[in-house]
Design an enzyme around this catalytic site. Structure first.
Site, PDB file in Angstrom:
ATOM      1  N   HIS A 179       7.854   3.711   0.827  1.00  0.00           N
ATOM      2  CA  HIS A 179       6.879   3.471   0.398  1.00  0.00           C
ATOM      3  C   HIS A 179       6.528   2.835  -0.915  1.00  0.00           C
ATOM      4  O   HIS A 179       7.184   3.029  -2.415  1.00  0.00           O
ATOM      5  CB  HIS A 179       6.060   5.123  -0.853  1.00  0.00           C
ATOM      6  CG  HIS A 179       4.223   4.661  -0.462  1.00  0.00           C
ATOM      7  ND1 HIS A 179       3.773   5.853  -0.106  1.00  0.00           N
ATOM      8  CD2 HIS A 179       3.672   3.733  -0.282  1.00  0.00           C
ATOM      9  CE1 HIS A 179       2.102   5.451  -0.730  1.00  0.00           C
ATOM     10  NE2 HIS A 179       2.278   3.972   0.192  1.00  0.00           N
TER      11      HIS A 179
ATOM     12  N   LYS B  37       4.926  -8.575   9.680  1.00  0.00           N
ATOM     13  CA  LYS B  37       3.813  -9.797   9.358  1.00  0.00           C
ATOM     14  C   LYS B  37       4.544 -10.724   8.224  1.00  0.00           C
ATOM     15  O   LYS B  37       4.436 -11.617   8.780  1.00  0.00           O
ATOM     16  CB  LYS B  37       2.999  -9.132   8.663  1.00  0.00           C
ATOM     17  CG  LYS B  37       1.334  -7.786   8.858  1.00  0.00           C
ATOM     18  CD  LYS B  37       1.081  -9.069  10.323  1.00  0.00           C
ATOM     19  CE  LYS B  37      -0.140 -10.285   9.624  1.00  0.00           C
ATOM     20  NZ  LYS B  37      -0.792 -10.546  10.527  1.00  0.00           N
TER      21      LYS B  37
ATOM     22  N   THR C  97      -7.370  -2.283  21.572  1.00  0.00           N
ATOM     23  CA  THR C  97      -6.223  -1.503  21.716  1.00  0.00           C
ATOM     24  C   THR C  97      -7.151   0.307  20.852  1.00  0.00           C
ATOM     25  O   THR C  97      -8.132  -0.126  20.615  1.00  0.00           O
ATOM     26  CB  THR C  97      -5.234  -1.490  20.744  1.00  0.00           C
ATOM     27  OG1 THR C  97      -5.960  -2.157  19.298  1.00  0.00           O
ATOM     28  CG2 THR C  97      -4.066  -2.516  20.714  1.00  0.00           C
TER      29      THR C  97
ATOM     30  N   ASP D 231     -10.209  -9.764  22.050  1.00  0.00           N
ATOM     31  CA  ASP D 231      -9.323  -8.523  21.775  1.00  0.00           C
ATOM     32  C   ASP D 231      -8.594  -7.412  22.637  1.00  0.00           C
ATOM     33  O   ASP D 231      -9.474  -7.757  23.868  1.00  0.00           O
ATOM     34  CB  ASP D 231     -10.260  -7.721  21.081  1.00  0.00           C
ATOM     35  CG  ASP D 231     -10.196  -6.516  20.079  1.00  0.00           C
ATOM     36  OD1 ASP D 231      -9.279  -6.180  21.113  1.00  0.00           O
ATOM     37  OD2 ASP D 231      -9.533  -7.152  19.235  1.00  0.00           O
TER      38      ASP D 231
ATOM     39  N   TYR E  85       6.062  -2.301   9.912  1.00  0.00           N
ATOM     40  CA  TYR E  85       4.855  -3.463  10.008  1.00  0.00           C
ATOM     41  C   TYR E  85       4.691  -4.488   8.683  1.00  0.00           C
ATOM     42  O   TYR E  85       4.255  -5.706   9.453  1.00  0.00           O
ATOM     43  CB  TYR E  85       3.326  -2.336   9.375  1.00  0.00           C
ATOM     44  CG  TYR E  85       2.588  -3.512   9.011  1.00  0.00           C
ATOM     45  CD1 TYR E  85       1.978  -4.466   9.606  1.00  0.00           C
ATOM     46  CD2 TYR E  85       2.036  -3.425   7.218  1.00  0.00           C
ATOM     47  CE1 TYR E  85       0.905  -5.343   9.355  1.00  0.00           C
ATOM     48  CE2 TYR E  85       0.834  -3.962   7.359  1.00  0.00           C
ATOM     49  CZ  TYR E  85       0.181  -4.466   8.084  1.00  0.00           C
ATOM     50  OH  TYR E  85      -0.513  -5.248   7.358  1.00  0.00           O
TER      51      TYR E  85
ATOM     52  N   ALA F 252       7.602  -6.274   8.096  1.00  0.00           N
ATOM     53  CA  ALA F 252       8.399  -6.938   7.881  1.00  0.00           C
ATOM     54  C   ALA F 252       7.761  -8.023   9.319  1.00  0.00           C
ATOM     55  O   ALA F 252       8.516  -9.551   9.418  1.00  0.00           O
ATOM     56  CB  ALA F 252       9.646  -6.148   8.614  1.00  0.00           C
TER      57      ALA F 252
ATOM     58  N   ASN G 140      -5.133  -5.002   0.104  1.00  0.00           N
ATOM     59  CA  ASN G 140      -5.889  -4.013   0.634  1.00  0.00           C
ATOM     60  C   ASN G 140      -8.046  -3.940   1.273  1.00  0.00           C
ATOM     61  O   ASN G 140      -8.257  -3.565   0.079  1.00  0.00           O
ATOM     62  CB  ASN G 140      -5.751  -2.315   0.244  1.00  0.00           C
ATOM     63  CG  ASN G 140      -4.318  -1.464   0.117  1.00  0.00           C
ATOM     64  OD1 ASN G 140      -3.821  -2.436   0.564  1.00  0.00           O
ATOM     65  ND2 ASN G 140      -3.982  -1.066   0.777  1.00  0.00           N
TER      66      ASN G 140
ATOM     67  N   THR H  31      -1.461 -10.592   5.591  1.00  0.00           N
ATOM     68  CA  THR H  31      -1.044  -9.627   3.723  1.00  0.00           C
ATOM     69  C   THR H  31      -0.015  -9.519   2.807  1.00  0.00           C
ATOM     70  O   THR H  31       0.948  -9.891   2.802  1.00  0.00           O
ATOM     71  CB  THR H  31      -0.910  -8.117   4.649  1.00  0.00           C
ATOM     72  OG1 THR H  31      -0.849  -6.649   3.429  1.00  0.00           O
ATOM     73  CG2 THR H  31       0.812  -7.954   5.964  1.00  0.00           C
ATOM     74  N   ASP H  32      -0.079  -9.208   1.804  1.00  0.00           N
ATOM     75  CA  ASP H  32       0.144  -8.959   0.535  1.00  0.00           C
ATOM     76  C   ASP H  32       1.692  -8.064   0.125  1.00  0.00           C
ATOM     77  O   ASP H  32       2.249  -8.038  -0.102  1.00  0.00           O
ATOM     78  CB  ASP H  32      -0.601  -8.633  -0.553  1.00  0.00           C
ATOM     79  CG  ASP H  32      -0.992  -6.505  -0.233  1.00  0.00           C
ATOM     80  OD1 ASP H  32      -0.699  -6.364   0.564  1.00  0.00           O
ATOM     81  OD2 ASP H  32      -1.755  -6.887  -1.524  1.00  0.00           O
ATOM     82  N   GLU H  33       1.537  -6.979   1.232  1.00  0.00           N
ATOM     83  CA  GLU H  33       2.689  -6.192   1.730  1.00  0.00           C
ATOM     84  C   GLU H  33       4.094  -7.127   2.425  1.00  0.00           C
ATOM     85  O   GLU H  33       4.853  -6.839   2.269  1.00  0.00           O
ATOM     86  CB  GLU H  33       2.577  -5.162   2.522  1.00  0.00           C
ATOM     87  CG  GLU H  33       1.507  -4.464   2.537  1.00  0.00           C
ATOM     88  CD  GLU H  33       1.419  -2.788   3.361  1.00  0.00           C
ATOM     89  OE1 GLU H  33       2.765  -2.499   4.067  1.00  0.00           O
ATOM     90  OE2 GLU H  33       0.030  -2.476   3.818  1.00  0.00           O
TER      91      GLU H  33
END
Length: 359
Positions: A303, A174, A35, A32, A170, A172, A199, A133-135
């Site tokens: 959003h 991923k 950050t 890690d 973000y 994009a 989430n 992620t599902d995003e």
């Protein structure tokens, strides 16, 4: 097994590390960069264990990654290191491009060189598990789009075959990293697996995200900001359920497969905030209800309105189900934040004071 976990001091990563050390006989090499969102205080319960070791390394640093691989000789990689906050990606996308895309590429190349040097038996057993992620899928139809009808479960869900349509810097970044991981399998034969989750919420969550932000603001009498009308729908997954799922994938999942991991808890953001307020009214009562602190603010650009995961494949093929309901998981989360105010203060000192980003 010896498992190299990137981003193991972050929210989901630390839950994965704690799960492995506490519930298996496997060893963890935690890589890690530390950050703002990485905090070793999230690992105090395991950091003295002889099966755990920490290396402060940036995944963009190829030489350091090569050193770690050569020294520890891991049997698997669980890649969680990422910039993950949509609002931050709107304010400053460059860190997301660097960490999520360039960092994943660098890790893949370091892993590939190490993997190529293994025996045939070790190469066959090795796994590179990329956590996403599902995003990346974009958004789904919202009940308000259905001529005002009340939400029903006939609305579509994200499956492993859903086309990508990311909306934010973000998501994009991923999506790009997902494509790289699959390309390294197709082109080079690196044994990769991808998971896409909904989430997460739970203990040790950095308070830039909705649930910890609302809990801490409520306790301090500050406004509880709701983007737009608060009708955005998310599928909420308790982080410890996610950690169990990820360990199952890296140990028994099939190479080349994608697994969607969700909590089966579709909730509107406003409902989430009101539920937090109701629980706090019981646990830390005051003269006026916490819901009086709710305020509506300008919505986030671009959003997404609804995310929802179909986790049937995880259930049918890997026999995984979430153990927490949203109600039980949320209460556990709130109780944890109430009991760990010192941790909350430490992670924010000098880095973030819950100000609005991404305007």
């Amino acid at each position: 097994m010896k498992i190299l976990v990137t981003g193991g001091a972050g929210f989901i990563g630390s839950a994965v590390v704690r799960h492995i050390i506490k519930n298996t006989q496997d060893s963890v090499i935690n890589v890690d960069k530390l950050t703002y969102a990485g905090n070793l205080e999230s690992l105090v319960s395991v950091d003295k264990n002889e099966r755990y070791v920490f290396e402060q390394v940036d995944i963009c640093d190829r030489a350091e990654l090569d050193r770690v691989f050569a020294h520890y000789q891991p049997d698997a990689v669980m890649h969680l290191a990422a910039e993950s906050h949509v609002d931050r990606s709107i304010t400053g996308p460059s860190d997301f491009i660097q960490t999520n895309i360039v960092g994943t590429y660098t890790l893949l190349e370091s892993t590939r060189e190490y993997w190529n040097g293994l025996s045939e038996q070790a190469k066959k057993a090795f796994r590179f598990h990329h956590i996403s992620t599902d995003e990346v899928y974009g958004d789904l139809p919202h009940p308000d789009d259905q001529d005002g009808q009340i939400y029903n479960h006939k609305l579509p869900l994200f499956t492993e075959e859903t086309s990508y349509g990311p909306s934010s810097p973000y998501s994009a970044s991923k999506a790009s990293s997902d494509h790289l991981v699959r390309a390294w399998l197709r082109t080079y034969g690196l044994p990769t697996i991808v998971t896409n989750c909904s989430n997460n919420y739970g203990p040790y969550h950095f308070p830039e995200k909705l649930i910890p932000l609302v809990i801490l603001n409520a306790l301090e009498g500050k406004p509880l900001p709701i983007y737009g009308k608060g009708d955005q729908i998310r599928d909420w997954l308790f982080v410890e359920d996610h950690a169990r799922a990820l360990y199952k994938v890296v140990t028994v999942g099939n190479v080349g497969e994608t697994y969607n991991i969700g909590g089966h808890n579709e909730k509107q953001n406003l409902e989430v905030v009101k539920t937090i307020c109701s629980i706090l009214d019981v646990l830390v009562p005051k003269e006026t209800p916490y819901s009086k602190q709710i305020t509506y603010v300008t919505d986030r650009p671009g959003h997404d309105r609804r995310y929802a995961i179909d986790a049937t494949k995880m259930s049918d093929e890997l026999n995984w189900q979430p153990e927490e309901t949203f109600e039980t998981g949320l209460r556990k989360t709130i109780e944890w934040y109430l009991a760990n105010q010192e941790w909350c203060q430490h992670v924010q000192d000098g880095t973030y004071q819950r100000e609005r980003l991404g305007i």
